[in-house]
Design a protein around this motif. Structure first.
Motif, PDB file in Angstrom:
ATOM      1  N   GLU A  15     -25.123  -2.516  -0.875  1.00 51.62           N
ATOM      2  CA  GLU A  15     -25.336  -0.437  -0.841  1.00 51.62           C
ATOM      3  C   GLU A  15     -24.151  -0.224  -1.959  1.00 51.62           C
ATOM      4  OE1 GLU A  15     -24.887   0.138   2.848  1.00 51.62           O
ATOM      5  OE2 GLU A  15     -27.709  -1.085   3.118  1.00 51.62           O
ATOM      6  N   ASN A  16     -23.992  -0.718  -3.345  1.00 55.78           N
ATOM      7  CA  ASN A  16     -22.666  -0.311  -4.214  1.00 55.78           C
ATOM      8  C   ASN A  16     -23.431   1.338  -3.446  1.00 55.78           C
ATOM      9  OD1 ASN A  16     -20.926   0.673  -6.384  1.00 55.78           O
ATOM     10  ND2 ASN A  16     -20.545  -1.278  -6.867  1.00 55.78           N
ATOM     11  N   PRO A  17     -21.385   1.580  -3.273  1.00 55.36           N
ATOM     12  CA  PRO A  17     -21.231   3.522  -2.825  1.00 55.36           C
ATOM     13  C   PRO A  17     -21.658   4.022  -4.515  1.00 55.36           C
ATOM     14  CG  PRO A  17     -19.322   2.377  -3.246  1.00 55.36           C
ATOM     15  CD  PRO A  17     -20.036   1.401  -2.929  1.00 55.36           C
ATOM     16  N   THR A  18     -21.706   3.813  -5.451  1.00 54.04           N
ATOM     17  CA  THR A  18     -22.100   4.236  -6.938  1.00 54.04           C
ATOM     18  C   THR A  18     -22.808   3.987  -7.296  1.00 54.04           C
ATOM     19  OG1 THR A  18     -19.425   3.989  -7.110  1.00 54.04           O
ATOM     20  CG2 THR A  18     -20.492   4.830  -9.411  1.00 54.04           C
ATOM     21  N   LEU A  43      -9.140   2.805  -5.567  1.00 56.08           N
ATOM     22  CA  LEU A  43      -8.120   2.512  -5.458  1.00 56.08           C
ATOM     23  C   LEU A  43      -7.799   3.637  -4.424  1.00 56.08           C
ATOM     24  CD1 LEU A  43      -6.294  -0.460  -7.385  1.00 56.08           C
ATOM     25  CD2 LEU A  43      -7.674  -0.722  -5.579  1.00 56.08           C
ATOM     26  N   SER A  44      -7.426   4.227  -5.009  1.00 55.19           N
ATOM     27  CA  SER A  44      -7.056   5.269  -3.229  1.00 55.19           C
ATOM     28  C   SER A  44      -8.185   5.530  -2.849  1.00 55.19           C
ATOM     29  CB  SER A  44      -6.196   6.892  -4.144  1.00 55.19           C
ATOM     30  OG  SER A  44      -5.956   6.703  -5.249  1.00 55.19           O
ATOM     31  N   THR A  45      -8.853   5.965  -3.433  1.00 53.94           N
ATOM     32  CA  THR A  45      -9.972   6.437  -2.257  1.00 53.94           C
ATOM     33  C   THR A  45     -10.439   5.087  -0.882  1.00 53.94           C
ATOM     34  OG1 THR A  45     -10.576   7.279  -4.052  1.00 53.94           O
ATOM     35  CG2 THR A  45     -13.159   6.368  -2.075  1.00 53.94           C
ATOM     36  N   ALA A  46      -9.826   3.859  -2.239  1.00 57.96           N
ATOM     37  CA  ALA A  46     -10.362   2.223  -0.867  1.00 57.96           C
ATOM     38  C   ALA A  46      -8.868   2.846  -0.151  1.00 57.96           C
ATOM     39  CB  ALA A  46     -10.310   1.176  -2.333  1.00 57.96           C
ATOM     40  N   VAL A  47      -7.679   2.813  -0.237  1.00 55.67           N
ATOM     41  CA  VAL A  47      -7.228   2.338   0.622  1.00 55.67           C
ATOM     42  C   VAL A  47      -7.440   3.336   2.107  1.00 55.67           C
ATOM     43  CG1 VAL A  47      -5.115   2.870   0.818  1.00 55.67           C
ATOM     44  CG2 VAL A  47      -4.718   2.080  -0.884  1.00 55.67           C
ATOM     45  N   VAL A  48      -7.237   4.830   1.534  1.00 58.62           N
ATOM     46  CA  VAL A  48      -8.124   6.198   2.293  1.00 58.62           C
ATOM     47  C   VAL A  48      -9.298   5.531   3.483  1.00 58.62           C
ATOM     48  CG1 VAL A  48      -9.221   8.424   3.266  1.00 58.62           C
ATOM     49  CG2 VAL A  48      -6.879   7.765   1.040  1.00 58.62           C
ATOM     50  N   LEU A  49     -10.606   4.692   2.644  1.00 56.17           N
ATOM     51  CA  LEU A  49     -11.574   4.400   3.237  1.00 56.17           C
ATOM     52  C   LEU A  49     -11.135   3.224   4.343  1.00 56.17           C
ATOM     53  CD1 LEU A  49     -14.618   4.902   3.651  1.00 56.17           C
ATOM     54  CD2 LEU A  49     -14.871   3.098   1.554  1.00 56.17           C
ATOM     55  N   ILE A  50     -10.108   2.543   3.849  1.00 53.73           N
ATOM     56  CA  ILE A  50     -10.340   1.115   4.628  1.00 53.73           C
ATOM     57  C   ILE A  50      -8.844   1.407   6.316  1.00 53.73           C
ATOM     58  CG2 ILE A  50      -8.741  -1.032   5.504  1.00 53.73           C
ATOM     59  CD1 ILE A  50      -8.875  -0.680   1.928  1.00 53.73           C
ATOM     60  N   LEU A  51      -8.003   2.469   5.257  1.00 51.15           N
ATOM     61  CA  LEU A  51      -7.122   3.267   6.763  1.00 51.15           C
ATOM     62  C   LEU A  51      -8.264   3.889   7.807  1.00 51.15           C
ATOM     63  CD1 LEU A  51      -3.987   4.210   5.373  1.00 51.15           C
ATOM     64  CD2 LEU A  51      -4.767   2.210   6.794  1.00 51.15           C
ATOM     65  N   SER A  52      -8.952   4.839   7.286  1.00 49.72           N
ATOM     66  CA  SER A  52     -10.032   5.460   8.115  1.00 49.72           C
ATOM     67  C   SER A  52     -10.997   4.421   9.222  1.00 49.72           C
ATOM     68  CB  SER A  52     -10.460   6.937   7.282  1.00 49.72           C
ATOM     69  OG  SER A  52     -12.004   6.418   6.511  1.00 49.72           O
ATOM     70  N   ASN A  53     -11.218   3.797   8.418  1.00 44.44           N
ATOM     71  CA  ASN A  53     -12.479   2.924   8.913  1.00 44.44           C
ATOM     72  C   ASN A  53     -12.199   2.857  10.099  1.00 44.44           C
ATOM     73  OD1 ASN A  53     -14.769   3.441   7.947  1.00 44.44           O
ATOM     74  ND2 ASN A  53     -15.139   1.565   7.325  1.00 44.44           N
ATOM     75  N   PHE A  54     -10.408   2.313   9.814  1.00 46.86           N
ATOM     76  CA  PHE A  54     -10.054   1.064  11.167  1.00 46.86           C
ATOM     77  C   PHE A  54      -9.371   2.424  11.878  1.00 46.86           C
ATOM     78  CE2 PHE A  54      -5.623   0.189  12.340  1.00 46.86           C
ATOM     79  CZ  PHE A  54      -5.757  -0.317  13.322  1.00 46.86           C
ATOM     80  N   MET A 134     -16.726  -1.598   0.704  1.00 47.15           N
ATOM     81  CA  MET A 134     -16.769  -0.678   0.378  1.00 47.15           C
ATOM     82  C   MET A 134     -16.307   0.449  -0.957  1.00 47.15           C
ATOM     83  SD  MET A 134     -20.060   1.395   0.258  1.00 47.15           S
ATOM     84  CE  MET A 134     -21.809   0.129   1.780  1.00 47.15           C
ATOM     85  N   GLY A 135     -15.020  -0.111  -0.505  1.00 51.13           N
ATOM     86  CA  GLY A 135     -13.976   0.341  -1.922  1.00 51.13           C
ATOM     87  C   GLY A 135     -13.588  -0.189  -2.625  1.00 51.13           C
ATOM     88  N   LEU A 136     -13.851  -1.744  -2.700  1.00 49.20           N
ATOM     89  CA  LEU A 136     -13.822  -2.664  -3.821  1.00 49.20           C
ATOM     90  C   LEU A 136     -15.151  -1.811  -4.819  1.00 49.20           C
ATOM     91  CD1 LEU A 136     -12.172  -4.711  -4.108  1.00 49.20           C
ATOM     92  CD2 LEU A 136     -13.453  -6.650  -3.190  1.00 49.20           C
ATOM     93  N   GLY A 137     -16.118  -2.151  -3.965  1.00 52.33           N
ATOM     94  CA  GLY A 137     -17.564  -1.617  -4.564  1.00 52.33           C
ATOM     95  C   GLY A 137     -17.152  -0.301  -5.602  1.00 52.33           C
ATOM     96  N   PHE A 138     -16.497   0.095  -5.252  1.00 50.21           N
ATOM     97  CA  PHE A 138     -16.160   1.577  -5.466  1.00 50.21           C
ATOM     98  C   PHE A 138     -15.421   1.754  -6.654  1.00 50.21           C
ATOM     99  CE2 PHE A 138     -14.281   5.860  -5.492  1.00 50.21           C
ATOM    100  CZ  PHE A 138     -15.631   7.202  -6.218  1.00 50.21           C
TER     101      PHE A 138
END
Lengths: 245, 323
Positions: A15-18, A43-54, A134-138
């Motif tokens: 389910e690659n987001p892009t 990477l900026s989006t990935a960091v936000v995504l991981i933290l907000s998911n957490f 997801m962050g990695l995929g993005f």
């Protein structure tokens, strides 16, 4: 495959987001003028995504259902602000080239989408792994698009010249139309690869009629009925329906 | 005589006109402009034209082969695309520009949409705009040893000269084509001969070019600040790609409306946009962008201009009466 690596695989490939979900198109198209911009944005989006998911997963039983959207936004916005200040402080060059798209991570639909559809319903560790996947995929997708655009449009990769000086850069690729060309071609390649691997492993590939009445009544005859879905089962029930179109 | 009735599905009456015949007509009609372009700009124009056509035909052939489709090269549409693309290039560009343009025109503008009849914009113009955006320097520098002696025209097309406030243009040389520009756009007379041939053969109808040119002239009279200045208007019409665009590219069957009223609307929008681009835009030329942009509006135009079917108009009136 245990459920943690399954999350990673899901985010990067299935389910690659892009390339599969086609989410977050605004930063994808706008910031991928070079490979390094793609990595930075990813990477900026990935960091936000991981933290907000957490955090959202942690608070999922406390946040009332009726105000979950404002709550998600507040959480995401806080992390985005932090990332923004960190970028501004430590990588000002990247901060300048990404510009308005850093604050816009707040309304990135991948982040809100994962919060709504995954993190608010699943345990913390799984949500973190979902964010990583997801962050990695993005990030991978944005880097790939950025790399192709940079090579064709400037003859360089990560700022290093890789094509000979006699190569005349095709400037359209680092402008807006180039983003659409590259995204479309990479998505098509990704789809073809998926179909081929699914056929090889014996899973079903079903060509879908996207309109209710079938391909005959569809005004977009150009698609040739090439909207497909890949079955989950490993059974050898592969059905080729392409001829029907 | 057989007693049996022959039963077959419609259509029962078929026209002898086929895609390849129409495309061949278009190729013939473009020959005067091509020949003049080669005479005007020399051998390089001939080489660029051949490269462009070869690139288009080869891309289409290879694409259909690789995708296991029936090859469509024989309908001459790729030849027309290649020829039109070449006529839209300056004679001084590098050899790889028409090759790249041809590949782009066929693959990106035509084949990925499903081939001839399904493309959303004119492939040749799509490719020209792609090249214009990518290689602005090469695509907008015009020069020719022949005209280096004429000061006013060195390095500038008549249109750019007018745009920069020049007033001493030689209408006669613009009409015959002894001036600078892309390979096929300079000679108004050669283009008009070709257009007359197309009109006489019934390949194109007059609505689109007429609405286009008239509305463009009207726009200039109203907004250019020159008023009813006949030499200026003639120079604007003959200069640049307007005639080439109006007769040969705006009338492309696939990317222009099929309804008669739609064709008028199409031409009017074209005239308006070309006028806006030429007068208020940064560049002296605006025909290509006007045409490919209006191409995108064609489905919408057709939807609003569908003629009432026979016998339907009274029903409509009745409904209005009821309401």
């Amino acid at each position: 495959m245990n459920k943690y690596t399954e999350r990673l695989y899901n985010g990067v490939i299935k389910e690659n987001p892009t390339f599969v979900l086609l989410l977050g198109m605004c930063p994808t198209l706008a910031t991928t003028t070079s490979a390094s911009n793609g990595v930075g944005m990813g990477l900026s989006t990935a960091v936000v995504l991981i933290l907000s998911n957490f955090l959202i997963s942690l608070l999922r039983k406390i946040i009332p259902d009726g105000v979950r959207m404002p709550a998600f936004i507040v959480i995401v916005a806080s992390f985005v602000t932090m990332v923004q200040f960190l970028l501004q402080g430590y990588v000002p060059a990247l901060y300048d080239s990404l510009g308005i798209y850093i604050p816009l991570i707040v309304v990135n639909c991948i982040i809100l989408g994962r919060a709504e559809s995954y993190a608010s319903k699943n345990p913390v560790l799984l949500s973190v792994f979902d964010g990583i996947g997801m962050g990695l995929g993005f990030t991978i997708a944005l880097t790939a698009i950025g790399a192709v655009r940079e090579i064709l449009g400037a003859g360089t990769l990560f700022g290093f010249r890789i094509l000979p000086d006699s190569y005349t850069p095709i400037a359209i690729f680092i402008m807006a139309p180039g983003a659409f060309f590259v995204l479309a071609v990479l998505t098509a390649v990704m789809n073809q690869v998926k179909i081929n691997t699914a056929k090889k492993s014996g899973r079903s590939v079903q060509i879908l009629d996207c309109s209710e009445m079938g391909c005959a009544s569809c005004s977009n005859s150009a698609c040739g009925g090439r909207v497909f879905s890949i079955g989950e089962s490993e059974k050898n029930n592969y059905t080729e329906m392409e001829g029907k179109a | 005589m057989s007693e049996l009735y022959h039963v077959s599905a419609s259509p029962h009456v078929r026209s002898k006109v086929s895609t390849d015949k129409i495309m061949l007509c278009v190729v013939i009609s473009l020959l005067p402009a091509t020949v003049f372009g080669i005479y005007n700009f020399g051998v390089s124009a001939l080489i660029l034209t051949l490269l462009s056509i070869a690139s288009c035909v080869l891309s289409e052939f290879l694409y259909t082969k690789l995708m296991h489709q029936k090859t469509t090269v024989k309908d001459y549409s790729a030849v027309v695309t290649g020829l039109l693309l070449a006529l839209n290039l300056p004679a001084t560009v590098s050899w790889w520009i028409p090759v790249l343009g041809g590949v782009f025109a066929i693959l990106v503008c035509k084949m990925v949409f499903g081939g001839l009849g399904r493309n959303i914009m004119n492939p040749a113009l799509g490719a020209r705009c792609f090249l214009l955006i990518s290689f602005t320097g090469q695509m907008t520098s015009f020069s020719s040893e022949k005209y280096a002696a004429i000061d006013a025209y060195s390095g500038a097309t008549p249109l750019a000269y007018i745009k920069n406030g020049g007033t001493e243009y030689d209408l006669m040389s613009m009409f015959t084509g002894r001036t600078l520009g892309t390979i096929g756009e300079t000679s108004a007379i050669a283009l008009l001969i070709g257009a007359a041939f197309l009109l006489a053969m019934g390949v194109i109808s007059i609505q689109i070019p007429a609405a286009y040119l008239l509305n463009f002239v009207l726009f200039l009279i109203l907004f250019s600040g020159h008023g009813l200045d006949l030499p200026y208007l003639a120079a604007e019409v003959c200069g640049g790609g307007l005639l080439l665009g109006a007769f040969f590219m705006a009338t492309d069957y696939v990317t222009s409306p099929i309804t008669p009223r739609g064709r008028l609307v199409f031409g009017i929008i074209l005239g308006l946009l070309t006028g806006i681009f030429r007068i208020y835009g940064g560049s002296a030329e605006g025909v290509s962008y006007a045409i490919i942009f209006t191409n995108l509006l064609v489905p919408l135009i057709e939807r609003f201009t569908i003629p009432a079917a026979f016998g339907k108009s009274s029903e409509k009136k009745k409904k209005k009466g009821d309401a």
